[in-house]
Design a protein around this motif. Structure first.
Motif, PDB file in Angstrom:
ATOM      1  N   THR A  49       0.839  -1.197   0.000  1.00 53.53           N
ATOM      2  CA  THR A  49       0.000   0.000   0.000  1.00 53.53           C
ATOM      3  C   THR A  49       0.876   1.250   0.000  1.00 53.53           C
ATOM      4  O   THR A  49       1.826   1.348   0.779  1.00 53.53           O
ATOM      5  CB  THR A  49      -0.923   0.020   1.237  1.00 53.53           C
ATOM      6  N   TYR A  50       0.544   2.184  -0.879  1.00 50.22           N
ATOM      7  CA  TYR A  50       1.270   3.447  -0.968  1.00 50.22           C
ATOM      8  C   TYR A  50       0.277   4.589  -0.767  1.00 50.22           C
ATOM      9  O   TYR A  50      -0.810   4.576  -1.323  1.00 50.22           O
ATOM     10  CB  TYR A  50       1.950   3.586  -2.335  1.00 50.22           C
ATOM     11  N   GLU A  51       0.680   5.587   0.014  1.00 52.58           N
ATOM     12  CA  GLU A  51      -0.180   6.738   0.267  1.00 52.58           C
ATOM     13  C   GLU A  51       0.531   8.023  -0.139  1.00 52.58           C
ATOM     14  O   GLU A  51       1.715   8.207   0.152  1.00 52.58           O
ATOM     15  CB  GLU A  51      -0.568   6.819   1.745  1.00 52.58           C
ATOM     16  N   GLN A  52      -0.193   8.899  -0.850  1.00 59.55           N
ATOM     17  CA  GLN A  52       0.304  10.226  -1.182  1.00 59.55           C
ATOM     18  C   GLN A  52      -0.775  11.240  -0.826  1.00 59.55           C
ATOM     19  O   GLN A  52      -1.957  10.891  -0.793  1.00 59.55           O
ATOM     20  CB  GLN A  52       0.639  10.329  -2.681  1.00 59.55           C
ATOM     21  N   SER A 315      -7.791  18.838   1.375  1.00 60.99           N
ATOM     22  CA  SER A 315      -6.703  17.887   1.138  1.00 60.99           C
ATOM     23  C   SER A 315      -7.201  16.737   0.280  1.00 60.99           C
ATOM     24  O   SER A 315      -8.390  16.404   0.299  1.00 60.99           O
ATOM     25  CB  SER A 315      -6.161  17.346   2.464  1.00 60.99           C
ATOM     26  N   VAL A 316      -6.276  16.131  -0.451  1.00 58.21           N
ATOM     27  CA  VAL A 316      -6.577  14.959  -1.270  1.00 58.21           C
ATOM     28  C   VAL A 316      -5.568  13.866  -0.933  1.00 58.21           C
ATOM     29  O   VAL A 316      -4.360  14.094  -1.002  1.00 58.21           O
ATOM     30  CB  VAL A 316      -6.505  15.279  -2.776  1.00 58.21           C
ATOM     31  N   LYS A 317      -6.089  12.705  -0.569  1.00 60.36           N
ATOM     32  CA  LYS A 317      -5.227  11.553  -0.275  1.00 60.36           C
ATOM     33  C   LYS A 317      -5.458  10.472  -1.318  1.00 60.36           C
ATOM     34  O   LYS A 317      -6.591  10.113  -1.620  1.00 60.36           O
ATOM     35  CB  LYS A 317      -5.514  11.007   1.127  1.00 60.36           C
ATOM     36  N   LYS A 318      -4.358   9.963  -1.852  1.00 60.98           N
ATOM     37  CA  LYS A 318      -4.406   8.879  -2.839  1.00 60.98           C
ATOM     38  C   LYS A 318      -3.790   7.636  -2.219  1.00 60.98           C
ATOM     39  O   LYS A 318      -2.637   7.660  -1.783  1.00 60.98           O
ATOM     40  CB  LYS A 318      -3.649   9.281  -4.102  1.00 60.98           C
ATOM     41  N   VAL A 319      -4.556   6.548  -2.177  1.00 59.86           N
ATOM     42  CA  VAL A 319      -4.076   5.285  -1.628  1.00 59.86           C
ATOM     43  C   VAL A 319      -4.041   4.264  -2.757  1.00 59.86           C
ATOM     44  O   VAL A 319      -5.065   3.988  -3.392  1.00 59.86           O
ATOM     45  CB  VAL A 319      -4.983   4.780  -0.488  1.00 59.86           C
TER      46      VAL A 319
END
Length: 387
Positions: A49-52, A315-319
């Protein structure tokens, strides 16, 4: 002799065993030294899993009436940056900041003009760039005020200062080039911009690219294209009734359509006053964040609510997990602002409302609290940073 020979053989065996063991251990040490950056993961890559995460800010109308550009005039040209000094830090801290440039910056060569047919100095664009704006939306009812010449001149300047623009374009090829902002954090954002009309000025035949008009079918197609190319879609809509502080049914219907299409955020402008923030649920259960109107950010409109705008943040989080990607918009906040100027129409300045004194605005604290309640009526968790 046999006993001595056996002893020697045994001793030789021990020495060989010792050297062999040392050799194996030495190989392990050398391997670890030679590959210090090698990472070992027991989890398959497709399951990692990667989060930005990024932050975005949006401001309302940059509406340059003649008293505003006259106040910016100096011996060597126009300088609008002092008007934005007190909000610069808020605008520059986000990953991406977007502004609605209501007036075309066609420049002095075409002759500057004010309401009802605007043409503004190109230095307006320079000031926005200097204070941290990254994207400008150009589709509004004043886009065609001074014709194609002003549009082409403005677009040339936006390109010169490397400012992304959306809603008005040089030609059909330019229009078909989706505006997608790629961030270092690995999140891409598509910006779309449309207006309800152009004050009755007809779009030149065969030149629809000069301004994007609101059309559900066209918007739907471009949203689908954007979904294929970008992680996040921000839709700017120039709609609603001027000076009305609540959205009408036409606005709500169009925002619902956008939510059904999977748009992540809708930014509204045109009423020249603030309209509340809301979450709208799309047909697939997705949540769309909307600010129905961000009001005027910088203008010479003089009634109380016409002088109040703000900085809308989220905010925007991309998982990412394998091929699965989930995008979440969260943590909306709002910083109300107020335009101050002297009775002689000079010293224009955009001021965060929480910093206002009663000298700058009589009853400043009570008005500030009213604006906070107005903007958060449908989103109680809307934050109001006060630094």
């Amino acid at each position: 002799m046999d006993r001595v020979k056996r002893w020697r053989v045994f001793l030789l065996f021990l020495i060989t065993l010792f050297l062999t063991a040392c050799g194996v251990e030495d190989d392990v040490i050398r391997s670890s030294v030679q590959s210090p950056l090698k990472e070992v993961s027991l989890e398959p890559k497709e399951h990692q899993t990667y989060e930005q995460e990024i932050t975005l800010s949006a401001i309302g109308d940059i509406l340059i009436h003649s008293p505003v550009f006259k106040d910016a005039m100096g011996k060597s040209g126009y300088d609008f940056t002092p008007m934005l000094d007190r909000v610069k830090d808020f605008l520059s801290r986000s990953t991406i900041t977007i502004a609605n440039q209501e007036t075309m910056i066609g420049g002095v060569e075409l002759g500057l003009s004010s309401y009802p047919s605007f043409n503004s100095p190109q230095e307006v664009g320079d000031a926005l760039k200097q204070v941290g704006v990254d994207v400008v939306t150009l589709a509004n009812n004043h886009t065609l005020d001074r014709g194609e010449a002003a549009i082409q001149s403005a677009l040339k300047h936006w390109e010169t200062i490397d400012m992304m623009y959306a809603g008005a374009y040089k030609d059909q090829m330019d229009r078909e080039n989706l505006r997608i902002y790629e961030t270092e954090e690995g999140i891409s954002t598509a910006f779309l911009s449309y207006t309800y009309g152009t004050n009755g000025i007809p779009v030149p035949d065969g030149k629809d690219y000069l301004v994007n008009l609101i059309d559900k079918e066209k918007i739907g197609k471009e949203i689908q294209l954007a979904k294929e190319e970008a992680d996040v879609i921000v839709l700017s809509l120039h709609f609603g009734n001027e000076y009305e502080r609540m959205p009408n049914e036409v606005q709500k219907d169009l925002v619902q359509y956008a939510a059904d299409q999977g748009v992540h955020v809708v930014i509204g402008h045109h009423p020249h006053v603030l309209q509340p923030v809301d979450w709208v649920t799309g047909e697939n259960g997705n949540k769309t964040l909307v600010a129905y109107s961000l009001g005027n950010f910088l203008s010479n409109q003089q009634e109380l609510y016409q002088r109040i705008g703000g900085i809308f943040n989220f905010s925007v989080k991309k998982v990412s997990k394998g091929e699965e990607v989930d995008v979440e918009v969260h943590s909306p906040s709002f910083i109300p602002t107020y335009v101050t100027f002297t009775p002689y129409f000079s010293n224009y300045e955009v001021v965060p409302m929480y910093q206002l004194t009663n000298t700058e605005l009589s009853g400043a604290e009570n008005i500030y609290q009213e604006i906070k309640a107005h903007m958060s009526r449908w989103v109680p968790e809307l934050a109001f940073p006060e630094e």
